[in-house]
Design a protein around this motif. Structure first.
Motif, PDB file in Angstrom:
ATOM      1  N   THR A  27      15.241  -5.812   5.813  1.00  0.00           N
ATOM      2  CA  THR A  27      15.417  -5.959   4.720  1.00  0.00           C
ATOM      3  C   THR A  27      14.664  -4.588   4.315  1.00  0.00           C
ATOM      4  N   HIS A  28      14.901  -4.261   2.927  1.00  0.00           N
ATOM      5  CA  HIS A  28      13.520  -4.078   2.104  1.00  0.00           C
ATOM      6  C   HIS A  28      14.803  -3.778   0.017  1.00  0.00           C
ATOM      7  N   CYS A  29      14.266  -4.613  -0.196  1.00  0.00           N
ATOM      8  CA  CYS A  29      14.739  -5.350  -1.866  1.00  0.00           C
ATOM      9  C   CYS A  29      13.800  -4.043  -2.845  1.00  0.00           C
ATOM     10  N   HIS A  30      14.767  -3.884  -3.919  1.00  0.00           N
ATOM     11  CA  HIS A  30      13.978  -3.725  -5.238  1.00  0.00           C
ATOM     12  C   HIS A  30      14.573  -4.879  -6.233  1.00  0.00           C
ATOM     13  N   ASP A  31      14.032  -4.780  -7.164  1.00  0.00           N
ATOM     14  CA  ASP A  31      14.274  -6.176  -8.218  1.00  0.00           C
ATOM     15  C   ASP A  31      14.297  -5.624  -9.761  1.00  0.00           C
TER      16      ASP A  31
ATOM     17  N   GLY B 265      10.565  -3.227  -9.441  1.00  0.00           N
ATOM     18  CA  GLY B 265       9.059  -3.113  -8.339  1.00  0.00           C
ATOM     19  C   GLY B 265       9.929  -4.122  -6.926  1.00  0.00           C
ATOM     20  N   ASN B 266       9.772  -4.904  -5.941  1.00  0.00           N
ATOM     21  CA  ASN B 266       9.819  -5.413  -4.470  1.00  0.00           C
ATOM     22  C   ASN B 266      10.117  -6.312  -4.515  1.00  0.00           C
ATOM     23  N   ALA B 267      10.850  -7.206  -3.361  1.00  0.00           N
ATOM     24  CA  ALA B 267      10.453  -8.814  -3.429  1.00  0.00           C
ATOM     25  C   ALA B 267       9.513  -8.859  -3.231  1.00  0.00           C
TER      26      ALA B 267
ATOM     27  N   LEU C 242       0.642  -1.652  -0.039  1.00  0.00           N
ATOM     28  CA  LEU C 242       0.389  -0.289  -0.262  1.00  0.00           C
ATOM     29  C   LEU C 242       1.081   0.902  -0.229  1.00  0.00           C
ATOM     30  N   ARG C 243       1.918   1.317   0.326  1.00  0.00           N
ATOM     31  CA  ARG C 243       3.103   2.418   0.080  1.00  0.00           C
ATOM     32  C   ARG C 243       4.104   2.388  -0.956  1.00  0.00           C
ATOM     33  N   ASP C 244       5.059   1.116  -0.636  1.00  0.00           N
ATOM     34  CA  ASP C 244       6.174   0.833  -2.036  1.00  0.00           C
ATOM     35  C   ASP C 244       5.421   0.597  -3.556  1.00  0.00           C
ATOM     36  N   GLY C 245       4.682  -0.287  -2.929  1.00  0.00           N
ATOM     37  CA  GLY C 245       3.436  -1.259  -4.433  1.00  0.00           C
ATOM     38  C   GLY C 245       2.765   0.370  -5.405  1.00  0.00           C
TER      39      GLY C 245
HETATM   40 ZN    ZN Z   1      11.678   1.284  -0.892  1.00  0.00          ZN
END
Ligand code: ZN
Ligand code: KIV
Length: 516
Positions: free
Chosen positions: A204-208, A240-242, A15-18
């Motif tokens: 962790t907070h990983c981008h793809d 995107g994110n993990a 709901l935030r990064d997405g």
């Molecule tokens: Zn992010």
């Protein structure tokens, strides 16, 4: 929140990064539905939005906080006093509120974006984390672009955040640049070097960007992280994110290699994927791990033969474990309301009385037009209803004349805030005629960037699901519509995109006003 050595905290930022990624705008109601499902499925922390961004974002975070059950509700805030105060106001309604504040730490961000020295940023960290900690007990601090930050400075920044009261320390791979070994080593080093590191949970907070987000997240856990930030279907900035479903199932299926567990009920993963896909109008790629249409399909003869003899020959997890049930013939037009309600329950939907009645009426209409109604039909119907529930513009009726003797024409009636307007337009084909008619009733500058149709089930009477992506300046939105008539689905999808564009305009205007 505490973390035992083998329990991984799942932090969902759909709901935030997405939602922040181009085209993934969700309405207020869609956000509430997604948050409700995440809470129900056992996600530990839900990042509900960025409260300072707009009144709409604030209201959504506050309402999600009010309705929250077990999950911690987090809001994002820049390292700016006004952001933190606003975030505190929004999350305070939650049973378990969290403020998540962040600042960049890498030389490139400090020089070009922040225009601040390292020492200035350390002072900002101390002041803003302390401010947040005065508002709530649970404070997360993120070092934006941590993976491109020299380790010495990263350790000083983390130390400052922990001293000021941060309870979770997030070290994001903001630009998706790290390799798994590097990412694991960063956590090991920071946890070894920083005094008081044992007081915080590392995240962790990983981008793809390089396709490594899930691998990096798991490597971070090997380095001592006990919280993973992720999104349903992996939606998020750029690539995107993990992906939440991949993290949850990797930890579940390979517990022998990674001795950790999550609190997520995996049988709701498919439901969550479909809900987010419907709310954002982002289709899920067919071969997506865990939730793609083909994730459990076996096409080759050798595989099929093996599967018939013993399912474990080619299947490492059962479809049922992620909530995929065999497609079943649902019901026909004689099926009653109780049976319909029961079917919705097995598909993972929980609708209020009014929404249930609307869905039942639409199911009856569909059953009148379509001989066999399958699970997928019901899902498309309900997801569409959730997505368009509070739309200001609605398609009331459509008549199209198509065929070899052009020009093709469309007569369309739209309901805009209760006012009905009928127009006729011609076009180069029926879809063009419909879109021209919509343009007449709702004049706009947006350009059509994508028009895509797919069949929900098989057969010539299958429902068509249409996606329409519109671009207006730097705003991108996607709308989706479903109907056995492809042209009606097209009109609905275009109108859904226009509704989202209106929401996005309001949100971006508010953000611009804040920046001014
Ligand atoms: Zn992010
Ligand atoms: O990618 C990132 O660095 C972020 C932070 C705001 C946590 O999303």
């Amino acid at each position: 929140m505490t973390a035992s050595t083998d329990r991984i905290v799942i932090f969902d930022t759909t709901l935030r990064d997405g939602e922040q990624c181009p085209g993934a705008t969700m309405t207020f109601e869609e956000k509430l539905d997604v948050a409700h499902l995440l809470d129900r499925m056992g996600v530990d922390v839900i990042e509900a939005g960025f409260p300072i961004a707009s009144n709409g974002d604030f209201e959504a975070v506050a309402e999600i906080a009010r309705r929250s059950d077990a999950a911690v509700i987090a809001g994002l805030a820049r390292a700016i006093p006004a952001d933190i105060a606003r975030c505190g106001e929004a999350v305070r309604f939650a049973r378990r509120p969290r403020i998540h504040t962040f600042v960049s730490t890498s030389p490139i961000h400090l020089a070009h974006q922040m225009r601040k020295t390292e020492e200035q940023v350390l002072e900002i960290i101390s002041a803003t984390v302390a401010q947040a900690r005065n508002l709530v007990e649970d404070v997360e601090w993120s070092a934006m672009d941590a993976t491109r930050t020299p380790i010495e400075y990263l350790c000083r920044a983390v130390e400052a955040a922990i001293k000021a009261g941060a309870t979770t320390i997030n070290l994001p791979d903001t630009v998706g640049y790290a390799t798994p070994d590097e990412y694991r080593a960063m956590f090991v080093q920071v946890r070894e070097r920083v005094p008081g590191a044992d007081k915080a949970i590392f995240s962790t907070h990983c981008h793809d960007d390089l396709g490594l987000a899930v691998a990096n997240s798991l490597a971070g856990v090997a380095g001592g992280a006990r919280q993973i930030e992720c999104t349903v279907n992996g939606i998020g900035e750029r690539a995107g994110n993990a992906a939440l479903e991949e993290i949850v199932m990797a930890l579940k299926v390979r517990r022998d290699a990674m001795p950790y567990e999550t609190g997520v009920e995996s049988t709701l993963l498919t439901r969550a994927s479909r809900l987010v896909s419907a709310a954002t109008s982002f289709p899920v790629q067919y071969n997506k791990a865990i939730v793609g249409k083909n994730a459990f399909a076996h096409e080759s003869g050798i595989h099929q033969d093996g599967m018939l003899k013993h399912s474990e020959t080619y299947e490492i997890m059962t479809p049922g474990s992620v909530g995929v049930s065999k497609t079943s013939l649902v019901m026909g037009k004689h099926s009653g309301r109780a049976a319909f309600k029961d079917k919705l329950k097995t598909l993972g939907y929980e609708l209020g009385e009014n929404a249930l009645q609307d869905a039942f009426t639409r199911f009856k209409e569909l059953a009148d037009r379509k001989k066999h109604v399958y699970d997928e039909d019901i899902e498309a119907l309900v997801d569409n209803q959730i997505a368009s529930g509070n739309d200001r513009i609605k398609v009331l009726s459509l008549t199209v004349i198509a065929g070899t003797m052009g020009p093709q024409s469309a007569t369309l009636t739209l309901d805009i805030d209760g006012v009905h307007t009928t127009v006729q337009a011609v076009g180069n084909g029926p879809v063009d005629a419909i879109f021209n008619a919509i343009q007449r009733v709702v004049p706009h500058e947006a350009q059509l960037a994508l028009y895509q149709v797919h069949a929900v089930t098989e057969g010539t009477d299958a429902q068509a699901e249409v996606s329409v992506r519109l671009e207006e300046g730097d705003k991108t939105v996607t709308g989706r519509g479903a109907d056995p008539d492809t042209l009606v689905a097209s009109a609905r999808a275009y109108v859904a995109a226009l509704n989202k564009l209106a929401t996005k305009r309001v949100s971006l205007n508010a953000q611009a006003a804040i920046r001014a």
